[in-house]
Design an enzyme around this catalytic site. Structure first.
Site, PDB file in Angstrom:
ATOM      1  N   SER A  13      -5.312  -6.341  -2.162  1.00  0.00           N
ATOM      2  CA  SER A  13      -4.180  -6.661  -3.028  1.00  0.00           C
ATOM      3  C   SER A  13      -4.663  -7.010  -4.440  1.00  0.00           C
ATOM      4  CB  SER A  13      -3.377  -7.797  -2.390  1.00  0.00           C
ATOM      5  OG  SER A  13      -2.095  -7.906  -2.969  1.00  0.00           O
ATOM      6  N   HIS A  20       1.096  -5.159   4.793  1.00  0.00           N
ATOM      7  CA  HIS A  20       0.246  -5.397   3.622  1.00  0.00           C
ATOM      8  C   HIS A  20      -1.074  -6.072   3.984  1.00  0.00           C
ATOM      9  CE1 HIS A  20      -0.743  -6.117  -0.563  1.00  0.00           C
ATOM     10  NE2 HIS A  20      -0.809  -7.421  -0.360  1.00  0.00           N
TER      11      HIS A  20
END
Length: 285
Positions: free
Chosen positions: A103, A255
């Site tokens: 991320s 994610h």
């Protein structure tokens, strides 16, 4: 330094940085792990034990997260965070590393590859952030208001750890008390909210398309098919703009790929490092 000689806290670039360092008795190659926003080395707790079977592994708490210093003077731009990682690795006399970022950590990894390309042999981008613009000017101006950090604390408290975790994983059944406390713990220190206020002010935009096209480091992009935070189309754009990149898409994954599919992530990483493309056949991207 801990009794087990695996955790350290050193001053780098004007800030105290916490990191874990696992030395393999025979491996010469080193993996460096960079976590995402509002996270820490904790997010790699399932992947690190797998990687340290074959490599030396360093997992870093990027300031102001985890156990690193929550300074209100440090410049929290991604470029400066990248420089901090570079200086730490220089102190450790490390070169030719494998650099993995999740991320926000992926965007910082890209900054490092741009600033010091000879440092990184290969990059692994795990649902990396990309193409985000600089914070809007009025939000940056608001960060100068006294006690603005309390608004950040209120916002994070209202959203809640469990709600945030449900947004980043595909299978919410994996969320347990250990996981929730691990992500909550760094935010029990109120200084983190003051540092996040500074981060809002310092945060520049992500690397531009021309910047990305300059990065020649071989990169493996690993994405969760059901990522709601950094959607798959961001990964597809990054693959297009990074000249020497490959992409893997993991089914039934959100994610938080290092938590959700650590075994699969490790196998794809090993195949990528060893130059074996069989694992990449038939994958989207």
């Amino acid at each position: 330094m801990s009794d087990k000689d695996t955790t350290y806290r050193v001053n780098v670039n004007g800030v105290d940085v916490f990191y874990e360092y696992y030395r393999h008795p025979y491996a010469k190659e080193t993996f460096v792990l960079l976590h995402g926003f509002l996270s820490s080395t904790f997010s790699f707790r399932h992947l690190t034990p797998l990687l340290k079977q074959d490599f030396n592994v360093i997992s870093i708490d990027l300031p102001p997260f985890g156990n690193s210093e929550k300074s209100n003077k440090f410049i929290y731009s991604y470029e400066n965070l990248g420089k901090t990682v570079i200086k730490l690795l220089d102190q450790l006399n490390l070169q030719d590393i494998y650099l993995a970022g999740h991320s926000m950590g992926g965007q910082i990894a890209l900054n490092i590859m741009k600033m010091k390309p000879d440092l990184v042999q290969k990059g692994i981008l795990l649902c990396s952030s990309g193409y985000l613009k600089r914070m809007k000017w009025h939000v940056s101006m608001l960060s100068y208001i006294p006690f603005f950090h309390l608004y950040i604390k209120l916002w994070l408290t209202r959203s809640g750890v469990r709600k945030n975790l449900e947004n980043v994983v595909h299978d919410i059944q994996m969320i347990n008390d250990e996981m929730m406390f691990g992500y909550l713990k760094p935010f029990l220190d109120d200084d983190i909210f003051k540092a996040l206020t500074r981060m809002i002010r310092d945060r520049e935009g992500d690397l531009t398309v021309p910047d990305l096209k300059e990065i020649q480091t071989p990169c493996l992009l690993i994405w969760g098919k059901h990522d709601r935070v950094v959607p798959l189309n961001v990964g597809e754009r990054l693959k297009k703009d990074l000249p020497n990149s490959q992409m893997i898409v993991l089914d039934e994954t959100g994610h938080l790929v290092p938590e959700e599919k650590p075994e699969e992530v490790k196998q794809h990483i090993l195949s990528f490092i060893q130059g074996n493309n069989k694992v990449l056949e038939g994958q989207p991207g």
